[in-house]
Design an enzyme around this catalytic site. Structure first.
Site, PDB file in Angstrom:
ATOM      1  N   TYR A 152      -5.789 -12.178  -3.790  1.00  0.00           N
ATOM      2  CA  TYR A 152      -4.860 -11.130  -4.225  1.00  0.00           C
ATOM      3  C   TYR A 152      -4.078 -10.671  -2.995  1.00  0.00           C
ATOM      4  CZ  TYR A 152      -8.184 -11.064  -8.131  1.00  0.00           C
ATOM      5  OH  TYR A 152      -9.009 -11.418  -9.167  1.00  0.00           O
ATOM      6  N   GLU A 167      -2.133 -15.441  -4.459  1.00  0.00           N
ATOM      7  CA  GLU A 167      -1.484 -14.305  -5.119  1.00  0.00           C
ATOM      8  C   GLU A 167      -0.978 -14.739  -6.489  1.00  0.00           C
ATOM      9  OE1 GLU A 167       0.289 -11.121  -6.574  1.00  0.00           O
ATOM     10  OE2 GLU A 167      -0.983 -11.055  -4.774  1.00  0.00           O
ATOM     11  N   GLN A 176       0.831  -1.200   0.000  1.00  0.00           N
ATOM     12  CA  GLN A 176       0.000   0.000   0.000  1.00  0.00           C
ATOM     13  C   GLN A 176       0.871   1.259   0.000  1.00  0.00           C
ATOM     14  OE1 GLN A 176      -3.213   0.268  -0.391  1.00  0.00           O
ATOM     15  NE2 GLN A 176      -3.727  -1.907  -0.300  1.00  0.00           N
ATOM     16  N   ASP A 221      -8.951  -8.241  -2.271  1.00  0.00           N
ATOM     17  CA  ASP A 221      -8.245  -6.977  -2.531  1.00  0.00           C
ATOM     18  C   ASP A 221      -7.627  -7.013  -3.929  1.00  0.00           C
ATOM     19  OD1 ASP A 221      -6.966  -4.539  -2.311  1.00  0.00           O
ATOM     20  OD2 ASP A 221      -5.340  -5.284  -1.042  1.00  0.00           O
ATOM     21  N   CYS A 248      -9.438  -0.062  -4.883  1.00  0.00           N
ATOM     22  CA  CYS A 248      -8.809   1.241  -5.128  1.00  0.00           C
ATOM     23  C   CYS A 248      -9.393   1.930  -6.353  1.00  0.00           C
ATOM     24  CB  CYS A 248      -7.297   1.093  -5.283  1.00  0.00           C
ATOM     25  SG  CYS A 248      -6.787   0.032  -6.653  1.00  0.00           S
TER      26      CYS A 248
END
Length: 476
Positions: free
Chosen positions: A327, A351, A294, A404, A431
């Site tokens: 993710y 992932e 992040q 995410d 996001c």
């Protein structure tokens, strides 16, 4: 549609328009003789002069930058960064660099604009009724920079990661919006001081095409990644990296330096190490090269508190629970999920990036309840759900999931695969409001509903916003 332009403002057609509502993507909507124009660096309600940057006669809409403000909004403030200021750029016959497209708007105004965008996307793409959005989203987008230095309170000095381009003369720079042009810069006010303190704009980056800098908020050491010009021979590329590495090694506090291949993420250490050490209150993480973390200095705490808080409050993370982190990156959510479910629980961490998945294995090797799988989420979910069918033919059911995805969103295939595993609740971290809203619609079609929603301004002075939602199976 026309391609990204390198047209100078002085060469562009000028129009005078009154600016309409904000739209997703960092611009506002204006109209001229029936034509929709997406205008950057404006504020709703203003009357402005604009320079058209993309105006093909057969295009569905045009694009433009503000060059002069004729009637200003009360929320307009002087831009904090000359290179990103559209008005000052126009005065010198240049385009502003990207990365601070809301810098001319007050912090209060930025929160209002982002709130309007989230609401509009949920209604238009997500299919939610206005009264439902009112109930879910009464707080609007929340400011996370409510304490700290004066610069931090002003929304500056928050980026722990920054990507730069390089000008033809070898100077550090940034692209103008939707343009191949690279403009030199001499500061990056949104970056942590540790990045600006390197003084990269003083160095010669000839032979380097891209520069990525990671500076953990904990102060544990900066990493500079150098991507050589792809047109160079191997010998010339290696020489360029070594020359820049020597210059960086001469700094008072030298960073780690590595050669980096943006195509496959490969990292070759030139000095120091090819990874950074990120920390939260309870965990430490290794993040190699350009691996995801992040960007805002406070984002790890803000997002883990919001996502896991929603799951805990709903009773979905009891000791022994079966959960998934999709993710998962280097393990930001996986680690506290493992703490929450305890040794008798199970966390499936998925992932897609091989390098980042390797980091997760290193970061979580002591947590026996964590299963780390590298691969595409929809494929892993399908395999996992088939492999975990019981003798009675019942699929495994997650108690909770943290989702995410990247900016493009999870997408229909992932939503379908996830719904098929019948989790009890999903904490969705996004996001991108448009991608999030589209996925909300996909979930609704699969029998799911939004239970709660929060949004955070983790990208001050830009149009980006982060949302954290709790989705549950629809009642009835």
């Amino acid at each position: 549609m026309s391609q990204p332009s390198s047209t100078r403002p002085a060469d562009s057609p000028r129009l005078e328009v009154t600016v309409g509502p904000v739209a997703h993507g960092g611009h506002c909507v204006a109209r001229h003789e029936g034509r929709v124009i997406f205008v950057r660096h404006a504020i709703p309600g203003e009357t402005v002069e604009i320079a058209l940057t993309e105006n093909d006669a057969d295009a569905k809409f045009w694009r433009a930058d503000v060059t002069k403000v004729l009637v200003a909004s009360p929320e307009r403030v002087p831009h904090f960064w000359p290179e990103a200021d559209a008005l000052r750029a126009a005065a010198r016959n240049a385009a502003p660099v990207g990365g601070a497209e809301f810098g001319h708007v007050s912090r209060k105004g930025q929160l209002e604009l982002k709130t309007a965008v989230v609401r509009e996307q949920l209604e238009r793409l997500g299919g939610l009724a206005a009264d439902r959005i009112d109930a879910l989203f009464a707080a609007g987008v929340e400011d996370v920079d409510t304490a700290g230095t004066p610069e931090q309170l002003a929304g500056l000095g928050w980026r722990t990661r920054v990507g730069f381009a390089v000008t033809p003369s070898g100077k550090l720079g940034m692209h103008a919006h939707r343009s191949h042009d690279v403009h030199p810069i001499r500061e990056m006010p949104l970056a942590l001081p540790a990045i600006n303190d390197l003084g990269l704009w003083e160095l010669d980056f000839t032979g380097i095409e891209r520069v990525e800098v990671a500076a953990p908020a904990n102060g544990s050491g900066v990493l500079v990644l150098l991507a050589p010009d792809a047109q160079l021979s191997e010998k010339a590329a290696g020489a360029a990296v070594k020359r820049v590495a020597r210059a960086l090694a001469a700094l008072e506090t030298p960073p780690s330096v590595a050669r980096w291949n943006p195509e496959n993420g490969a990292v070759e250490v030139a000095s120091g190490r090819g990874w950074v050490r990120e920390t939260t209150e309870d965990h430490e993480f290794r993040v190699t090269g350009d691996g995801f973390w992040q960007i805002h200095r406070r984002a790890p705490k803000v997002l883990t508190d919001a996502a896991l808080g929603a799951l805990l409050q709903g009773g979905y993370l009891d000791d022994g629970a079966q959960v998934a982190d999709l993710y998962a990156g280097a393990g930001l959510f996986t680690a506290p999920l493992a703490d929450a479910v305890g040794p008798d629980g199970h966390v499936l961490s998925v992932e897609g990036s091989p390098g980042t998945s390797r980091d997760a294995r290193k970061n979580l090797h002591a947590s026996a309840q964590v299963e780390i799988v590298q691969g595409r989420v929809e494929k892993v979910l399908g395999t996992a759900s088939r492999a975990s069918q019981t003798a009675a033919g019942q699929r495994h059911s997650f108690d909770a999931v943290v989702l995410d995805p990247p900016r493009a969103g999870a997408g229909k295939a992932v939503v379908r695969a996830l719904a098929a595993t019948s989790p009890s609740a999903i904490a969705y971290v996004s996001c991108d409001p448009a991608a999030f809203a589209r996925d909300v619609k996909y979930f609704a079609n699969a029998g799911w509903a939004l239970e709660s929603l929060r949004a955070f301004d983790l990208y001050p002075h830009t149009h980006h916003v982060e949302t954290v939602a709790l989705l549950v199976p629809a009642k009835g």
